[in-house]
Scaffold this active site. Structure first.
Site, PDB file in Angstrom:
ATOM      1  CD  GLU A   1       0.522  39.336  -8.438  1.00 56.69           C
ATOM      2  OE1 GLU A   1       0.038  40.126  -9.278  1.00 56.69           O
ATOM      3  OE2 GLU A   1       1.734  39.265  -8.196  1.00 56.69           O
TER       4      GLU A   1
ATOM      5  CG  HIS B   1       3.235  42.232  -6.933  1.00 56.16           C
ATOM      6  ND1 HIS B   1       3.839  41.199  -7.600  1.00 56.16           N
ATOM      7  CD2 HIS B   1       4.232  43.077  -6.564  1.00 56.16           C
ATOM      8  CE1 HIS B   1       5.146  41.394  -7.631  1.00 56.16           C
ATOM      9  NE2 HIS B   1       5.410  42.530  -7.006  1.00 56.16           N
TER      10      HIS B   1
ATOM     11  CB  CYS C   1       6.657  43.766 -10.139  1.00 59.36           C
ATOM     12  SG  CYS C   1       7.646  44.650  -8.947  1.00 59.36           S
TER      13      CYS C   1
HETATM   14  N1  GLN Z   1      13.498  43.009  -8.801  1.00 59.26           N
HETATM   15  C1  GLN Z   1      12.619  44.061  -9.128  1.00 59.26           C
HETATM   16  C2  GLN Z   1      12.624  45.157  -8.094  1.00 59.26           C
HETATM   17  O1  GLN Z   1      13.072  44.969  -6.990  1.00 59.26           O
HETATM   18  C3  GLN Z   1      11.213  43.559  -9.328  1.00 59.26           C
HETATM   19  C4  GLN Z   1      10.590  43.081  -8.063  1.00 59.26           C
HETATM   20  C5  GLN Z   1       9.329  42.314  -8.298  1.00 59.26           C
HETATM   21  O2  GLN Z   1       9.057  41.926  -9.431  1.00 59.26           O
HETATM   22  N2  GLN Z   1       8.568  42.067  -7.256  1.00 59.26           N
HETATM   23  O3  GLN Z   1      12.154  46.229  -8.357  1.00 59.26           O
END
Ligand code: GLN
Length: 603
Positions: free
Chosen positions: A537, A535, A408
């Site tokens: 994970e 994500h 992300c």
């Molecule tokens: N802050 C970034 C976004 O909102 C990444 C979010 C995250 O890593 N979960 O896209």
């Protein structure tokens, strides 16, 4: 309405005493796991007595990671333990908070559902809790659409907390609603062993059981958390003073890994006790292999000799729970790669040049750790602090060809780094951190609504379609056409910049279903430089490691090429994942090969 054909749902309430943080969640999930190994369908509910509606607005500093479910629910990280141990998919309603219950009751009051009556904690809040539990317990969570047979309910906090009182009262009533034979109570307590005397002390446990009984709940099992195995005299004391049989006093002492906890419970016959106490129907025709595979897992973990060093460059590195699922996913992958995980945390801001003046020692220490790593992971995150450090980590990994996984924000940082240093857009940035950047390579997604903080991100399970068949990630995912992973973000790689990035060798090999969102990035000419907008994970399992994590670990310990040469199939040494083998015979074959290796290596 009562259905006479379906057997009644059984409930196991898990409460805690003395202090929190003794591993109640792991014990509750382990109870579920040992029942599952007897072929019983298990679901779970976690109750958090705080007023927040959900975990969406939590600071990772205070509460640890926010766990995300398929349905987009942002929940307590304990739900992650249940999903991992029970291999189930839960829903946002499986996490109850005081806030959710009150919101529900207040909405009904506004609709006039209470016909002018005074709305009170008892019976309205307590009824709402019981109705909620009964409703959610029957939801299938296994993917096979069959109703669960047992629901484990973990009550957060400890008995006696003010916030927990309405829940305790609700369950006092609930045991009569669902009948005593279908409800049992497990109390997890602490048996400290102060250094001064070296003796195990059962008084705190006695006091907390007294409190539990005073509130109308009697324990069927008392789990004593202790540093060392419980001495017979301590067990007898708990039995005598807490009014239970010695066999109902279970010891969970400190162990080398959480994989041992279900085995400890099993050895003390908790499975048999619960099956008998709740009169559960168990099919004896096909004994489950789950327990023996779990034992293999625990043994494998203890036997690991080689180590692989991964650095996690993050922002909330002070509290380990902030990255709970990331750490678990790394552990699952390390175990599959037969290496012990040596995980180091780097505070991203410590890598930034100004740190040389502010705190030179921290700066040099951070760089020493980064330079010494076999692999680098930059997990998700929010807020500008530390982003330059993360960008520097991505730069180091790219130039020095160190395996890198960006999750992300970690993907977004890799894109910013590449734009600045390869394409030459020196001021490239994400509009999250620099709204006026002339090169907005990461931008806010148009549909996100900034007006409200909770639940407004792109959340939950979404499809990613592979755009190229000849890419590493597709192979790591066993050549499927698409993958479904969980998301939690507001920003995305700017689709307008993709052409420029790809021309220079940063390839976006997986897109969202509508083709708009860049989901998977791979870098040309690098052993392993991957970024994912989702994500992975959240759905990693001890016996089913997440492919991007497995790739990172294999690359970090120099095994990725061998894995590729085997057609991305694990060697028998690597994994016990049933899904990796097409037939039962193949799996048996792999497992027996491993036992041969084991006997030869130990003899
Ligand atoms: N802050 C970034 C976004 O909102 C990444 C979010 C995250 O890593 N979960 O896209």
């Amino acid at each position: 309405m009562l259905c006479f054909l379906c057997p009644a749902m059984r409930y196991i309430l898990v409460t805690g005493g003395v202090i929190s943080g003794v591993g109640k969640g792991i014990i509750a999930s382990s109870i579920g796991m040992i029942l599952k190994s007897a072929g019983i369908r298990v679901t779970s509910i976690k109750i958090d007595p705080y007023i927040n509606i959900d975990a969406g607005t939590f600071s990772p500093y205070e509460h640890g990671e926010v766990f995300v479910l398929n349905d987009g629910g942002e929940v307590d990280l304990d739900l992650g333990n249940y999903e991992r141990f029970l291999d189930v998919t839960l829903f946002r309603d499986n996490n109850i908070t005081t806030g959710k219950i009150y919101q529900h009751v207040i909405n009904r009051e506004r609709r006039g559902d209470y016909l002018g009556k005074t709305v009170q904690v008892v019976p309205h809040i307590t009824d709402a809790i019981q109705d909620w539990v009964e409703r959610v317990a029957t939801k299938p969570v296994d993917g096979d659409k069959r109703t669960p047979q047992v629901c484990i309910i973990e009550l957060g906090g400890t008995i006696g907390d003010i916030e927990g009182m309405p829940f305790v009262e609700a369950f006092r009533q609930f045991q009569f609603r669902v009948k005593r034979e279908n409800f049992c109570c497990v109390h997890v307590s602490l048996v400290p062993q102060p250094k001064t005397t070296g003796e195990q002390k059962t008084k705190p446990t006695q006091a907390s059981i007294r409190e539990l009984r005073g509130l109308g709940l009697s324990p069927d099992i008392i789990v004593c958390r202790s540093q060392n195995p419980l001495e017979k005299s301590s067990r007898d004391k708990v039995s005598l003073f807490c009014h239970v049989q010695p066999a109902q006093v279970i010891c969970v002492h400190d162990v080398s890994s959480i994989y041992h906890v279900p085995l400890l419970l099993e050895n003390q016959k908790v499975q048999a006790y619960l099956i008998d106490r709740l009169q559960l129907q168990v099919s004896t025709s096909r004994p489950s292999r789950l327990m023996s595979r779990w034992k293999e897992l625990a043994d494998r973990y203890d036997r690991l000799l080689k180590e692989v060093t991964i650095v996690l460059v993050g922002k909330y590195t002070k509290l380990e729970d902030s990255y709970a699922s990331v750490v678990k996913a790394l552990q699952h992958a390390a175990l599959a790669a037969s290496h012990r995980l040596d995980l180091k945390y780097i505070e991203a801001a410590d890598l930034e040049p100004r740190m040389q003046h502010d705190d030179a020692q921290r700066y040099h220490h951070a760089w020493k750790e980064l330079v010494g790593a076999n692999g680098i992971i930059v997990p998700g995150g929010f807020g500008v602090r530390g982003t330059e450090g993360k960008i520097l980590a991505a730069n180091w990994a790219r130039i020095k060809k160190i395996p890198y996984l960006g999750i992300c924000l970690g993907l977004q940082c890799a894109v910013i780094e590449f734009s600045r240093n390869v394409i030459g857009w020196k001021e490239a940035h994400s509009t999250e951190f620099d709204p006026k950047t002339p090169n907005p390579v990461v931008i806010e997604m148009p549909e996100h609504n900034p007006g409200q903080m909770g639940g407004t991100m792109r959340l939950g399970q979404r499809k990613t379609i592979f755009k190229k068949s000849d890419c590493l990630m597709k192979k790591l995912y066993h050549n499927v056409e698409c993958v479904e992973e969980r998301h939690r973000h507001r920003f995305e790689v700017n689709p307008k910049m993709v052409k420029d990035l790809e021309e220079k060798g940063m390839k976006f090999v997986g897109h969202s279903e509508d083709g708009e969102r860049m989901e998977i990035m791979e870098l040309d000419d690098h052993p392993y430089f991957i970024g994912v907008q989702y994500h992975p994970e959240y759905i990693s399992r001890p016996m089913k490691p997440s492919p991007p994590y497995l790739g990172l670990l294999l690359a970090s310990c120099g095994k990725l090429q061998a894995y590729a040469n085997r057609g991305f199939r694990p060697s028998p040494r690597m994994s016990f994942c049933e899904d990796d083998y097409d037939t039962d015979e193949e799996l048996e074959d792999a497992t027996s090969q491993l036992s041969v290796e084991k006997t030869t290596s130990t003899s």
